[in-house]
Design a protein around this motif. Structure first.
Motif, PDB file in Angstrom:
ATOM      1  N   UNK A 290       0.840  -1.190   0.000  1.00  0.00           N
ATOM      2  CA  UNK A 290       0.000   0.000   0.000  1.00  0.00           C
ATOM      3  C   UNK A 290       0.874   1.238   0.000  1.00  0.00           C
ATOM      4  N   UNK A 291       0.502   2.218  -0.802  1.00  0.00           N
ATOM      5  CA  UNK A 291       1.252   3.461  -0.834  1.00  0.00           C
ATOM      6  C   UNK A 291       1.137   4.172   0.513  1.00  0.00           C
ATOM      7  N   UNK A 292       2.240   4.641   1.098  1.00  0.00           N
ATOM      8  CA  UNK A 292       2.161   5.314   2.410  1.00  0.00           C
ATOM      9  C   UNK A 292       1.518   6.693   2.342  1.00  0.00           C
ATOM     10  N   UNK A 293       1.482   7.288   1.163  1.00  0.00           N
ATOM     11  CA  UNK A 293       0.882   8.617   1.026  1.00  0.00           C
ATOM     12  C   UNK A 293      -0.186   8.578  -0.071  1.00  0.00           C
ATOM     13  N   UNK A 294      -1.165   9.456   0.016  1.00  0.00           N
ATOM     14  CA  UNK A 294      -2.224   9.485  -1.021  1.00  0.00           C
ATOM     15  C   UNK A 294      -1.623   9.726  -2.406  1.00  0.00           C
ATOM     16  N   UNK A 295      -2.169   9.040  -3.393  1.00  0.00           N
ATOM     17  CA  UNK A 295      -1.706   9.187  -4.756  1.00  0.00           C
ATOM     18  C   UNK A 295      -2.708  10.019  -5.525  1.00  0.00           C
TER      19      UNK A 295
END
Length: 298
Positions: A290-295
């Motif tokens: 999962x990406x740690x920051x919003x994309x």
């Protein structure tokens, strides 16, 4: 004491100005090839980094006595440094390529003055000590004494102490509106010590004319022709193998999958293989990542 310190720095500044004028004349082709101050300073470097060692004659042989000055190591260093390392000021055209042997000599003088000001020198600076460094082909002592700087007057051990101080110096200046030069003077110390040692033990001395391109040089490859080879027992260079022999890898690895040239480990199949392998996707399982920051979309 303060007056003498100011006088020493003013003398160094006057010498720097004289050398700068000499450098400009040299760039214009109407001055001497090497400034006398630069010459004696580089002889002082060679004498400190690769000194003559008479005490070794009885212990391991007379061939170990001679040092860098015996083979004009300073001359090679000045030529190589000026040819290989230059300040580039492109807005000034070809004359903007400034050789750096002269500036290096003045940086060393600044380090020597700092050493003496701190009282960290073990021996008193001596003009006679500096003039004793001159070789038979150099200008006479009478013509050189006014050009001798503080660094060349130090003892060998104090010269090395002065070089160590260079790590504290950082220089930044803008010679034109378009140029910014930044210099960590510690690099000067690495250059004059490491470079002198490296070239002394290289094959340099055996070349008939080291300023020519490699294709026009001749080397006898005779151990007797190079002082450092005589001292170390180096037998001379031998032809090597410039060809790529292959890639370290396994039969199905990405770094080599062609015919094996030689096997390194039979149990794992690691060998030097003649052909590179093909890039392949790795086999890591990233399905739960999962990406740690919003994309951001789009």
């Amino acid at each position: 004491m303060v007056t003498s310190r100011i006088g020493a720095w003013l003398t160094a500044a006057r010498r720097s100005l004289t050398s700068t004028v000499g450098l400009l004349l040299e760039l214009l082709g109407i001055g001497p090839d090497v400034d006398p101050h630069t010459r004696v300073t580089f002889r002082a470097i060679a004498d400190a980094v690769v000194p003559e060692t008479p005490a070794l004659a009885e212990e391991i042989g007379p061939e170990h006595v001679a040092g860098g000055l015996a083979i004009d190591l300073d001359e090679f260093a000045i030529t190589y440094v000026d040819d290989g390392f230059q300040f580039g000021l492109p807005h000034l055209g070809p004359q903007g390529n400034i050789p750096i042997a002269d500036p290096i000599a003045h940086v060393l003088d600044a380090a020597a003055l700092t050493l003496v000001e701190r009282g960290d020198n073990e021996a008193e600076p001596s003009l006679d000590r500096a003039l004793s460094l001159l070789g038979p082909d150099d200008p006479s002592a009478a013509k050189t004494e006014d050009a001798v700087g503080p660094f060349a007057k130090l003892s060998r051990r104090d010269r090395l102490r002065a070089i160590a101080i260079l790590d504290e110096f950082e220089v930044e200046f803008t010679p034109t509106d378009h140029d910014l030069l930044e210099l960590d003077a510690g690099l000067v110390g690495q250059l004059v010590v490491g470079f002198m040692e490296m070239i002394y033990y290289s094959e340099w001395q055996g070349y008939d004319e080291f300023t020519q391109p490699p294709s026009r040089r001749e080397h006898p490859n005779d151990p007797a022709a190079v002082q450092s080879w005589r001292q170390t027992g180096f037998p001379g260079f031998a032809n090597g193998y410039a060809a790529l022999r292959g890639y370290v890898g396994t039969a199905d690895g990405p770094l080599g999958d062609g015919d094996a040239w030689t096997t390194i480990d039979e149990s794992t199949g690691v060998a030097i293989r003649r052909e590179p392998g093909s890039f392949r996707e790795n086999e890591y399982d990233t399905s739960g990542y999962e990406e740690p920051f919003p994309v951001e979309s789009g």
